[in-house]
Structures are given as C-alpha cells and as structure tokens.
Write an enzyme that holds these catalytic residues in place. Structure first.
Site, PDB file in Angstrom:
ATOM      1  N   ASP A 194      51.307  30.200   4.596  1.00 42.37           N
ATOM      2  CA  ASP A 194      51.665  28.817   4.883  1.00 42.37           C
ATOM      3  C   ASP A 194      52.367  28.636   6.228  1.00 42.37           C
ATOM      4  OD1 ASP A 194      51.643  29.576   2.059  1.00 42.37           O
ATOM      5  OD2 ASP A 194      52.095  27.489   1.616  1.00 42.37           O
ATOM      6  N   HIS A 224      50.317  19.982  -0.860  1.00 38.94           N
ATOM      7  CA  HIS A 224      50.693  18.994   0.162  1.00 38.94           C
ATOM      8  C   HIS A 224      49.495  18.588   1.034  1.00 38.94           C
ATOM      9  CE1 HIS A 224      54.954  19.113  -0.709  1.00 38.94           C
ATOM     10  NE2 HIS A 224      54.961  20.434  -0.610  1.00 38.94           N
ATOM     11  N   GLU A 231      49.057  23.908   4.961  1.00 40.16           N
ATOM     12  CA  GLU A 231      49.408  22.698   4.214  1.00 40.16           C
ATOM     13  C   GLU A 231      50.822  22.199   4.491  1.00 40.16           C
ATOM     14  OE1 GLU A 231      50.217  22.257   0.287  1.00 40.16           O
ATOM     15  OE2 GLU A 231      51.820  23.727   0.332  1.00 40.16           O
TER      16      GLU A 231
END
Length: 274
Positions: free
Chosen positions: A8, A68, A39
């Site tokens: 991420d 998200h 995200e």
C-alpha cells in the site's frame, strides 16, 4: 519472469519513495512485471488519475486497490478508462471498474492481475473464493497466461492464508495488503505459489499505519475523534515482495522480501543482487 509487488502506497511519503526508486529497480533488477497497491496514495485515502498515471510512468504495469478504492470520487469515473487499475473483484455487480486485468508484462508475457477483498472485519462483500474460482478458471496458469498475481486486501492473517492455500498451484503469487505492516512469512507453498501475508506499506513508518500518530492515539485514549487522519511526514520505506517464476509453468521458483529506505532495515532479494 521477475515480478515485484509493492504494498500500500500511503500519502506523499509513499508516492515519493516509489516514484524515486522504482525506475532504478526496474533497470537494476531487470524486472518484467511491477504491481503496486495504491489505494491509500491520495492523502491516505484512495487514488487520483494523476497518481495512477505517475505510477505507470515510474514503471508499474498494474495498480491494485482495496476498501478505499473510491474514496476519491473521481475514481468512479476514471477507473473505466484505466485498464491497468484493478479494484476488488468481489464488489457487487455494477460497481465501476474491473476486479481482474490481463496486462502485458515488460517482456511481452501475459499476466492476470487480480484484487480481492476479505470479509472478516471488513465490508461484507461477495464471496472472494467464488470470485477467484471464476477468474482463475478462465485463465489457466502456464497455458492461457504466463503468470497470475493475486492481491488479497484483508484484515486477518487467517483469511489471507486460507486464500493463499486455496490458490496454491493456480497463481504465481498471492500477497496480502491492507494492514501496512510487512510480515516475515514469505515462502513458496507446496504446489508452487509464492505467498506473503502482508507486503507492508510504501510510506513513513514513524506513525500509526502511515498516519500521523497524534490523532490515532487520541482516539484510542479518549474514544473521541478530534481531527482527520493525515499521513505522517518523513522518509518513506519502499516495502514489498520479489518473485521469480518459471517461464514454462508460471509457478514461483524464488521469493524474497523487499524493504528499502526509511525507518526499516533494508531487505533485498539476494537472488537478483549482483
């Protein structure tokens, strides 16, 4: 095939460490495929079209999302014209975008990249196992595609591990995202799938999962929100996993952690270092 998966990307520190380091890694490690979970790239929540384009320009071949995915409202629109952007495949029917993308690697190979979201302590989406079956049955590894990468965006290690074993022999790599903390259980499963419970994050670790520590601490100690979560400023660590696959079968032959820069101890794939 040489595959790099990055965890991420969180806020500006995450973007900066990926955009500054990835082009050199593509060259130095002769990477064939780069997949990035982004995200959290836009201020910690979601992704914008500009960030999507920047990551592709830096060397990403596919970009995955998670819970998200649509926090930036523009993603609801631009995802339809972003063929390399992959949201969880078990979102309900009619959700914009795609949960699996067939992308061309830098060496011309055909790669299926999938994103699936867990259901334990997460939004109650459709069955991820059934969704994986449908996608994998239509793209047999070593026959119809040269590699398969599955990003499991989930909260619990048990669900991630179950999906890893469920895909064993049908995917080149199953890697977890979402918890932003790199795990040390990288391995090749019995039937040839490389696995890692969580790739960690590309971001600054001097906070709480990439966010400035003060607001999370206040919420834990007072049970009252007093502001927004904001990405912590500071040097970012590039975190992920490196996999080398067999050109004939698409299954994994080597796997190792990647951690570069920032506040964590460096880890590099020894099998790619000269």
């Amino acid at each position: 095939m040489r595959i790099l998966f990055l965890g991420d990307v969180v806020g500006r520190p995450g973007r900066e460490c990926v955009l500054s380091r990835l082009p050199g890694l593509v060259s130095d490690w002769s990477l064939d495929l780069v997949v990035v979970n982004a995200e959290n790239a836009a201020g910690g929540f979601g992704i914008t079209e500009a960030i999507y384009e920047d990551l592709l320009e830096a060397g990403a071949d596919a970009i995955t999302l998670g819970n998200h995915a649509f926090d930036q409202r523009e993603a609801l629109v631009f995802i339809e014209r972003a063929p390399a952007l992959v949201r969880p495949l078990n979102y309900p029917r009619g959700t914009p975008g795609r949960g699996a993308a067939l992308v061309e690697a830098k060496n011309g190979a055909r790669v299926l990249v999938m994103n699936v979201m867990g259901r334990i302590f997460m939004d109650p989406l459709d069955d991820p196992f059934a969704g994986l079956d449908s996608a994998l049955d239509g793209a047999v590894l070593g026959e119809m595609v040269d590699a398969v990468v599955v990003d499991v965006h989930a909260e619990t290690t048990s669900e991630k591990q179950a999906i890893g074993h469920y895909c064993d022999g049908r995917a080149s790599l199953v890697v977890g995202t979402h918890t932003h903390v790199p795990t040390a259980d990288h391995r090749i499963l019995p039937h040839g799938t490389a696995y890692l419970t969580d790739a960690g994050m590309c971001g600054c670790y001097d906070g709480v999962i990439g966010m400035d520590k003060e607001e999370p601490i206040r919420r834990f100690t007072r049970k009252v929100a007093s502001g927004r979560f904001e990405p912590v400023s500071g040097p970012g660590t590039l975190s992920g996993v490196a996999v080398e696959t067999c050109d004939r079968t698409g299954l994994a032959q080597k796997v190792g952690p990647v951690r570069l820069g920032g506040g964590l101890e460096d880890a590099r794939p020894a099998f790619w270092e000269s």
